[in-house]
Design a protein around this motif. Structure first.
Motif, PDB file in Angstrom:
ATOM      1  N   ALA A 196      32.662  -2.016 -15.186  1.00 17.28           N
ATOM      2  CA  ALA A 196      32.903  -0.546 -15.030  1.00 17.28           C
ATOM      3  C   ALA A 196      34.460  -0.423 -15.625  1.00 17.28           C
ATOM      4  O   ALA A 196      34.760   0.459 -16.296  1.00 17.28           O
ATOM      5  CB  ALA A 196      32.613   0.263 -13.843  1.00 17.28           C
ATOM      6  N   THR A 208      22.169 -12.874 -14.080  1.00 14.92           N
ATOM      7  CA  THR A 208      22.179 -12.305 -14.912  1.00 14.92           C
ATOM      8  C   THR A 208      22.798 -12.808 -16.281  1.00 14.92           C
ATOM      9  O   THR A 208      22.137 -12.575 -17.266  1.00 14.92           O
ATOM     10  CB  THR A 208      22.890 -10.905 -14.631  1.00 14.92           C
ATOM     11  OG1 THR A 208      22.547 -10.595 -13.441  1.00 14.92           O
ATOM     12  CG2 THR A 208      22.451  -9.843 -15.633  1.00 14.92           C
ATOM     13  N   GLY A 209      23.989 -13.329 -16.004  1.00 16.84           N
ATOM     14  CA  GLY A 209      24.464 -13.896 -17.256  1.00 16.84           C
ATOM     15  C   GLY A 209      23.752 -15.054 -18.078  1.00 16.84           C
ATOM     16  O   GLY A 209      23.453 -15.017 -19.150  1.00 16.84           O
ATOM     17  N   ASP A 252      36.667  -8.877  -9.654  1.00 17.56           N
ATOM     18  CA  ASP A 252      35.399  -9.897 -10.166  1.00 17.56           C
ATOM     19  C   ASP A 252      35.210 -10.989  -8.754  1.00 17.56           C
ATOM     20  O   ASP A 252      34.236 -11.529  -8.344  1.00 17.56           O
ATOM     21  CB  ASP A 252      35.088 -10.747 -11.303  1.00 17.56           C
ATOM     22  CG  ASP A 252      33.775 -10.943 -11.458  1.00 17.56           C
ATOM     23  OD1 ASP A 252      32.830 -10.606 -11.108  1.00 17.56           O
ATOM     24  OD2 ASP A 252      33.664 -11.957 -12.208  1.00 17.56           O
ATOM     25  N   ASP A 285      33.524  -1.577  -9.765  1.00 19.64           N
ATOM     26  CA  ASP A 285      32.818  -2.781 -10.546  1.00 19.64           C
ATOM     27  C   ASP A 285      33.673  -3.072 -11.477  1.00 19.64           C
ATOM     28  O   ASP A 285      34.157  -2.312 -12.431  1.00 19.64           O
ATOM     29  CB  ASP A 285      31.554  -2.219 -10.993  1.00 19.64           C
ATOM     30  CG  ASP A 285      30.819  -3.172 -11.650  1.00 19.64           C
ATOM     31  OD1 ASP A 285      30.393  -4.382 -11.340  1.00 19.64           O
ATOM     32  OD2 ASP A 285      30.732  -2.764 -13.111  1.00 19.64           O
ATOM     33  N   PRO A 286      33.987  -4.324 -11.765  1.00 23.85           N
ATOM     34  CA  PRO A 286      34.777  -5.194 -12.989  1.00 23.85           C
ATOM     35  C   PRO A 286      34.278  -4.575 -14.211  1.00 23.85           C
ATOM     36  O   PRO A 286      34.959  -4.393 -15.070  1.00 23.85           O
ATOM     37  CB  PRO A 286      34.736  -6.566 -12.549  1.00 23.85           C
ATOM     38  CG  PRO A 286      33.835  -6.853 -11.785  1.00 23.85           C
ATOM     39  CD  PRO A 286      33.325  -5.601 -10.928  1.00 23.85           C
ATOM     40  N   GLY A 297      19.693  -5.227 -20.085  1.00 25.75           N
ATOM     41  CA  GLY A 297      20.013  -5.937 -18.466  1.00 25.75           C
ATOM     42  C   GLY A 297      19.079  -5.479 -17.479  1.00 25.75           C
ATOM     43  O   GLY A 297      19.025  -5.655 -16.431  1.00 25.75           O
ATOM     44  N   ASP A 355      32.182 -13.377  -9.160  1.00 23.46           N
ATOM     45  CA  ASP A 355      32.494 -14.900  -9.379  1.00 23.46           C
ATOM     46  C   ASP A 355      33.948 -14.998  -9.829  1.00 23.46           C
ATOM     47  O   ASP A 355      34.272 -16.004 -10.002  1.00 23.46           O
ATOM     48  CB  ASP A 355      31.608 -15.836 -10.013  1.00 23.46           C
ATOM     49  CG  ASP A 355      31.404 -15.350 -11.250  1.00 23.46           C
ATOM     50  OD1 ASP A 355      31.987 -14.273 -11.799  1.00 23.46           O
ATOM     51  OD2 ASP A 355      30.516 -16.076 -12.140  1.00 23.46           O
ATOM     52  N   ASP A 402      35.643 -14.153 -12.762  1.00 22.66           N
ATOM     53  CA  ASP A 402      35.838 -14.888 -14.385  1.00 22.66           C
ATOM     54  C   ASP A 402      35.791 -13.430 -15.247  1.00 22.66           C
ATOM     55  O   ASP A 402      35.876 -13.758 -16.404  1.00 22.66           O
ATOM     56  CB  ASP A 402      34.693 -15.761 -14.564  1.00 22.66           C
ATOM     57  CG  ASP A 402      33.377 -15.368 -14.667  1.00 22.66           C
ATOM     58  OD1 ASP A 402      33.018 -14.002 -14.302  1.00 22.66           O
ATOM     59  OD2 ASP A 402      32.491 -16.046 -14.782  1.00 22.66           O
ATOM     60  N   HIS A 403      35.547 -12.272 -14.767  1.00 26.45           N
ATOM     61  CA  HIS A 403      35.369 -11.173 -15.753  1.00 26.45           C
ATOM     62  C   HIS A 403      36.565 -11.004 -16.602  1.00 26.45           C
ATOM     63  O   HIS A 403      36.581 -10.826 -17.958  1.00 26.45           O
ATOM     64  CB  HIS A 403      34.911  -9.848 -15.091  1.00 26.45           C
ATOM     65  CG  HIS A 403      34.541  -8.729 -15.930  1.00 26.45           C
ATOM     66  ND1 HIS A 403      33.293  -8.948 -16.861  1.00 26.45           N
ATOM     67  CD2 HIS A 403      34.935  -7.483 -16.237  1.00 26.45           C
ATOM     68  CE1 HIS A 403      33.232  -7.777 -17.695  1.00 26.45           C
ATOM     69  NE2 HIS A 403      34.368  -6.991 -17.369  1.00 26.45           N
ATOM     70  N   GLY A 411      23.260  -7.676 -11.297  1.00 24.51           N
ATOM     71  CA  GLY A 411      24.497  -8.768 -11.414  1.00 24.51           C
ATOM     72  C   GLY A 411      24.955  -9.230 -10.189  1.00 24.51           C
ATOM     73  O   GLY A 411      24.408  -9.060  -9.129  1.00 24.51           O
ATOM     74  N   THR A 433      27.420  -0.660 -12.291  1.00 19.61           N
ATOM     75  CA  THR A 433      27.580  -1.753 -13.656  1.00 19.61           C
ATOM     76  C   THR A 433      28.282  -1.003 -14.441  1.00 19.61           C
ATOM     77  O   THR A 433      28.738   0.304 -14.632  1.00 19.61           O
ATOM     78  CB  THR A 433      26.132  -2.190 -14.017  1.00 19.61           C
ATOM     79  OG1 THR A 433      25.476  -1.105 -14.922  1.00 19.61           O
ATOM     80  CG2 THR A 433      25.175  -2.775 -13.123  1.00 19.61           C
ATOM     81  N   ASN A 476      36.646 -13.937 -18.927  1.00 17.45           N
ATOM     82  CA  ASN A 476      35.823 -13.829 -20.338  1.00 17.45           C
ATOM     83  C   ASN A 476      36.151 -12.641 -20.855  1.00 17.45           C
ATOM     84  O   ASN A 476      36.119 -12.586 -22.262  1.00 17.45           O
ATOM     85  CB  ASN A 476      34.369 -13.373 -19.350  1.00 17.45           C
ATOM     86  CG  ASN A 476      33.937 -14.438 -18.493  1.00 17.45           C
ATOM     87  OD1 ASN A 476      34.487 -15.474 -18.468  1.00 17.45           O
ATOM     88  ND2 ASN A 476      32.810 -14.160 -17.683  1.00 17.45           N
ATOM     89  N   ALA A 523      18.383  -2.389 -16.274  1.00 16.10           N
ATOM     90  CA  ALA A 523      19.265  -1.760 -15.261  1.00 16.10           C
ATOM     91  C   ALA A 523      19.310  -0.466 -15.814  1.00 16.10           C
ATOM     92  O   ALA A 523      18.754   0.084 -16.681  1.00 16.10           O
ATOM     93  CB  ALA A 523      20.539  -2.247 -15.093  1.00 16.10           C
TER      94      ALA A 523
HETATM   95  N1  LIG Z   1      21.894  -5.986 -15.412  1.00 17.94           N
HETATM   96  C1  LIG Z   1      23.212  -5.369 -15.891  1.00 17.94           C
HETATM   97  N2  LIG Z   1      23.020  -4.190 -16.740  1.00 17.94           N
HETATM   98  C2  LIG Z   1      24.414  -3.904 -16.874  1.00 17.94           C
HETATM   99  N3  LIG Z   1      25.502  -4.274 -16.399  1.00 17.94           N
HETATM  100  C3  LIG Z   1      25.445  -5.421 -15.926  1.00 17.94           C
HETATM  101  C4  LIG Z   1      24.252  -6.245 -15.347  1.00 17.94           C
HETATM  102  N4  LIG Z   1      24.621  -7.420 -14.487  1.00 17.94           N
HETATM  103  C5  LIG Z   1      25.960  -7.256 -14.545  1.00 17.94           C
HETATM  104  N5  LIG Z   1      26.634  -6.322 -15.316  1.00 17.94           N
HETATM  105  C6  LIG Z   1      28.025  -5.946 -15.585  1.00 17.94           C
HETATM  106  O1  LIG Z   1      28.916  -7.231 -15.780  1.00 17.94           O
HETATM  107  C7  LIG Z   1      29.793  -7.309 -14.949  1.00 17.94           C
HETATM  108  C8  LIG Z   1      30.129  -8.927 -14.587  1.00 17.94           C
HETATM  109  O2  LIG Z   1      30.280  -9.570 -15.843  1.00 17.94           O
HETATM  110  P1  LIG Z   1      31.044 -11.103 -16.029  1.00 17.94           P
HETATM  111  O3  LIG Z   1      31.680 -11.094 -14.735  1.00 17.94           O
HETATM  112  O4  LIG Z   1      31.543 -11.390 -17.116  1.00 17.94           O
HETATM  113  O5  LIG Z   1      29.606 -11.899 -15.871  1.00 17.94           O
HETATM  114  P2  LIG Z   1      29.146 -12.904 -14.514  1.00 17.94           P
HETATM  115  O6  LIG Z   1      28.630 -11.740 -13.524  1.00 17.94           O
HETATM  116  O7  LIG Z   1      28.018 -13.493 -15.195  1.00 17.94           O
HETATM  117  O8  LIG Z   1      29.924 -13.705 -13.987  1.00 17.94           O
HETATM  118  C9  LIG Z   1      29.643  -6.577 -13.667  1.00 17.94           C
HETATM  119  O9  LIG Z   1      30.798  -5.981 -13.143  1.00 17.94           O
HETATM  120  C10 LIG Z   1      28.729  -5.508 -14.034  1.00 17.94           C
HETATM  121  O10 LIG Z   1      29.281  -4.291 -14.541  1.00 17.94           O
END
Ligand SMILES: Nc1ncnc2c1ncn2[C@@H]1O[C@H](COP(=O)(O)OP(=O)(O)O)[C@@H](O)[C@H]1O
Ligand SMILES: Nc1ncnc2c1ncn2[C@@H]1O[C@H](COP(=O)(O)OP(=O)(O)O)[C@@H](O)[C@H]1O
Ligand SMILES: [Mg+2]
Ligand SMILES: [Mg+2]
Ligand SMILES: [Mg+2]
Ligand SMILES: [Mg+2]
Lengths: 205, 332, 332, 205
Positions: free
Chosen positions: A188, B108-109, A30, A185-186, A121, A35, A37-38, A171, A129, A41, A123
């Motif tokens: 994924a 998105t979040g 991430d 993708d984080p 989402g 950013d 934090d995934h 995202g 994602t 989180n 998407a």
């Molecule tokens: N619209 C969306 N639909 C499905 N998955 C999404 C979407 N936007 C982001 N994601 C997923 O969320 C992940 C990021 O999550 P996280 O890091 O916890 O949140 P943030 O992006 O708010 O920091 C991405 O790697 C992607 O897989």
């Protein structure tokens, strides 16, 4: 073989183990295309899920999944929180009042989860994602007739790896455009661990 | 990563405690949440205004709580949107029966969590409206992306909707001025040094000693280009040009200017940038109605800045001039 | 050293231009000087208040110009006291016939330049009084040194003398409250990352990734001790203890607290520190009358903080509460 | 041999050359035991002195010294500005209306400068400051009867080097206490260059 409260709980515990163990790996990914934090989180959220489900005795799979969903929604935050929260909420609805779930019901629950996340989402697949792991897994389940843990895990892993060459259009990773290519993708990857955990639990049965 | 903290996992919680202890007569925390709100909220016969997002952008958003701006700020973990239930609790807490207006930055979040919360609140019979702020011209608004990001221009939106609510505006009226303000606000940023999320323990990106990144986001998301560190004048020219290319500004149009520091850039440098920006606008005969220089929307200790221009008409001017008691945006 | 500037030799001048362009209705520059003053100064029947010093400490001191605080700030090159003639011009410009009061931080350069200017002004028939602020407990006040340094506590002195002047206080009355306030104010700082003077081109000192320096000055002058970076709680405890060891505070005494950021320390960390400080004071049953958290007296982009405690009596409380329009210390 | 307007001007130009050349050396010393601006301050100030005295024709040594003093006072800033400014102001008073200065008058002017700085800075010798160069130089001049450029420069150099082992008790270096030992005082070094410049000018006569 059926999926019961016991398996559901083990699944959640196993997901948590993976999230704690791979927290930094997820965060690194991430950092590369988001950013950073995934991992934080997911580790924070599933730690709370485990705390929650360890506190209670559950009668139905629906109940335990609902507590998991509400905890994910309130503790994960970010984009992943509402998305995974929606997924578990949809499963809890599909498994409502059930003490034991057969293959077909299980598959339907996962498809409900996938559709819920797509709506939430806005998407679709191919956008690098979470969905790019969930859809192949659901398709795999729909094609099969009984649980095949190893093949399930392989499907998820393969799907996760395919996100490496995708360009993100949803995202935070979307801001990286072409540069998002070359990194898994984080979301994924965390989805892969969710399904790996599922395979591990089903394996034991 | 060097930080003055206790526990990297607890920074948001401990910050909230410290904020409340600094202003015990003005702020309160909504029990068991990360929501900070006006002590006197909900305000009778006023639409409640709620904003929020991940922490690490201080003084955004809790610094904008006060009469004339926000009623509540929902605070997430560092750079992480607060969750649905936190936002939902905030909405319930500030509603006086007139409804609640949400200011959401386009990530998105944030969008997902705030929208889910709005759905829950609507189901409970609370009227909820919202605006999504997407002022960052660094990211084109094409089908390729999830749309532009919301950055420092959000502060002007807080001010405009807060003033309108204070003047007794209905949810619909607030929504109208919010849409007008968002249509007229543009920002762009740049960075020279990175920031690090406490729980991650390392910098989110790296830039060499001679490099800068143009168009960076407030979470370290990439911008348009990395290139050699330029002078204040060159940086001001580039950011201003990108903004002006995106907004229709004519001779004699009036704007509000915000020169925002991202964290570790001294005021001295922000004022030098301001000198350059004012010069550019003067040459184009664009009239600067008001200028704000300082840290309004930061990215932890990132080094760099963002510029925001808000094109004004008489209505927006009067809303900008309306009194505000928010400690980081006081207007008399 | 990474900075957003044009010419390292011109930073102070260009900053001044940028400051004036940001507040053209409130500030003016005294022609051919580096003095910034209230546009409406000199104020009839009011003693003029002048402060100043080297630049690089923004918002100190120009951010404290306004009704209820300073009439003028004399701005020097980075970390370098302004020269005698600049201070002299400022004194002449703000005198309305009631005399001028100087707030001087205790550094040889500042003291020499301000005192020489006061002598020149006195020779011209202007009444001048002054206070030397020496709040930094890091440096013991022994014959060994030139006395304690003046740091962030200076902001409280600005507020107290500015209020007294606004209330019509004479030079002697202002001097009395200034002395009282200085006798009751104590500060101490610490740093985790250095700063660099633009014209020097490199950091003024170095600290390893695991080190902090306790008691550092706002120009990077050394403090008491270098040691491993501690937690916010430990740092808060150490700084507070050093301050409390130096000032006579009893149970139920009242204080104002200032948690000051030195430049690149995010508000988040300052609020975490505030949480700890308030806890310590609460345990000692010292009553906190008011708390200020933010950047008030910086050292360019230094990372770190300082704490200030001002012991209050009824008179100091009412002067602290008196309205101020200074943009960085607004009191209604 | 007498000290005239021509020498006075050359002295100032020569001081400036040294300050520009040694700007970084002085700043480094001030970084070690001060705030790192001494070289910047002196280079900026003497650049302005040269600009000023190049603009005008001077009749008396007093006049050119006064312009130098006022420029130092207004352009150097910091502690060094008022101190050196006071020194040059005292010299300008001692040399008032003089077109040519003999050894005795010159010596008296430098002593006046020294006393002026002592009063202004409330300091004495041994405190690791400017004074630790000026006092030995003045004593040396008082003991002699005519200009001895090389010996003058040596005296100043030796005096400057002695500040290395002193502990500062005045100025910013005092905060470094024992740690100020081991570094030459930046003000002592700039004073050395002032006397080196003087020796160079006298040498040429
Ligand atoms: N619209 C969306 N639909 C499905 N998955 C999404 C979407 N936007 C982001 N994601 C997923 O969320 C992940 C990021 O999550 P996280 O890091 O916890 O949140 P943030 O992006 O708010 O920091 C991405 O790697 C992607 O897989
Ligand atoms: N009281 C004093 N008397 C004589 N010289 C002093 C005194 N205080 C400081 N100095 C001299 O001034 C020098 C520092 O000058 P400078 O760096 O220009 O000013 P500042 O300390 O204000 O940054 C010191 O190295 C010392 O020689
Ligand atoms: Mg993320
Ligand atoms: Mg995030
Ligand atoms: Mg200095
Ligand atoms: Mg110095």
């Amino acid at each position: 073989m059926h999926f019961t409260v016991k398996q559901a709980k083990e699944w959640l515990l196993q997901i948590n183990d993976h999230m704690q163990e791979h927290k930094q790996e997820l965060t690194r990914l991430d950092q590369a295309i988001g950013d950073g934090d995934h991992g934080i989180n997911m580790a924070r959220g599933f730690k709370e899920v485990v705390k929650k489900v360890n506190e209670k005795e559950y009668k139905t799979v629906g109940d335990i999944m609902q507590d998991a969903a509400m905890t994910i929604i309130s503790k994960v935050g970010g984009a992943a929180g509402p998305l995974y929260g929606t997924a578990f909420l949809r499963m809890s609805l599909a498994f409502k009042d059930k003490v034991s779930i057969d293959y077909k019901t299980f598959t339907r629950g996962l498809d409900d989860a996938l559709q819920g996340m797509k709506q939430r989402g806005k998407a679709t697949t191919g956008e690098k994602t979470i969905l790019d792991v969930w859809e192949p897994v659901v398709l795999f389940l729909e094609e099969g007739e009984s649980f095949q843990p190893q093949a399930l895990a392989d499907t998820a892993k393969h799907a996760m790896e395919k996100t490496k060459n995708m360009i993100a259009t949803k995202g935070r990773a979307a801001y990286f455009k072409e540069k998002s290519k070359g990194h898994i993708d984080p979301g994924a990857m965390s989805s892969y661990y969710i399904f790996l955990a599922m395979a591990e639990v089903l394996e034991e049965v | 990563m060097k930080k003055i903290i206790n526990d990297p996992e607890q920074v948001a919680q401990e910050m909230i405690t410290g904020m409340l202890l600094a202003a015990p007569n003005k702020l309160k925390q909504l029990k068991d949440t990360t929501v900070i709100m006006r002590k006197d909220a909900p305000i009778k016969r006023k639409v409640g205004i709620v904003s929020g997002g991940g922490s690490g952008h201080e003084p955004a958003h809790a610094g904008y709580i006060g009469s004339g701006m926000l009623d509540a700020a929902v605070i997430g973990e560092v750079f992480t949107s607060p969750s649905v239930d936190q936002v939902y609790e905030a909405i319930k807490a500030v509603d006086s029966g007139e409804g609640v207006f949400l200011v959401i930055k386009n990530y998105t979040g944030d969008v997902l969590n705030f929208e889910m919360a709005a759905e829950l609140a609507t189901a409970e019979g609370i009227q909820v409206e919202q605006i999504i702020v997407n002022d960052d011209v660094a990211v084109e608004d094409s089908s390729f992306t999830t749309g532009r990001r919301g950055i420092a221009g959000t502060i002007f939106i807080h001010k405009i909707v807060g003033a309108k609510a204070n003047l007794g505006g209905s949810l619909e009226e607030i929504k109208r001025v919010a849409e007008k303000a968002v249509a007229n606000v543009r920002s762009m940023g740049m960075a020279i040094t990175p920031c690090s999320i406490p729980a991650a323990g390392e910098a989110s990106f790296t830039l060499s000693e001679q490099e800068m990144e143009i168009g960076i986001g407030i979470h370290g998301e990439p911008g348009i280009e990395r290139k050699p560190l330029a002078t204040a004048k060159e940086i001001a020219t580039e950011l201003t040009q990108k903004i002006l290319a995106d907004i229709n500004l004519q001779k004699n149009d009036e704007v509000a200017v915000l020169i925002n520091g991202l964290g570790s850039t001294p005021d001295m440098e922000l004022y030098i940038l301001n000198k350059e920006v004012q010069q550019i606008l003067k040459e184009k005969e664009i009239h600067v109605y008001q200028t704000f220089v300082g840290e309004y929307m930061t990215a932890l200790e990132m080094g760099g800045c963002s510029f925001t221009l808000l094109k004004l008409d008489d209505e927006l001017k009067s809303l900008l001039d309306h009194p505000s008691e928010a400690p980081h945006f006081i207007v008399k």
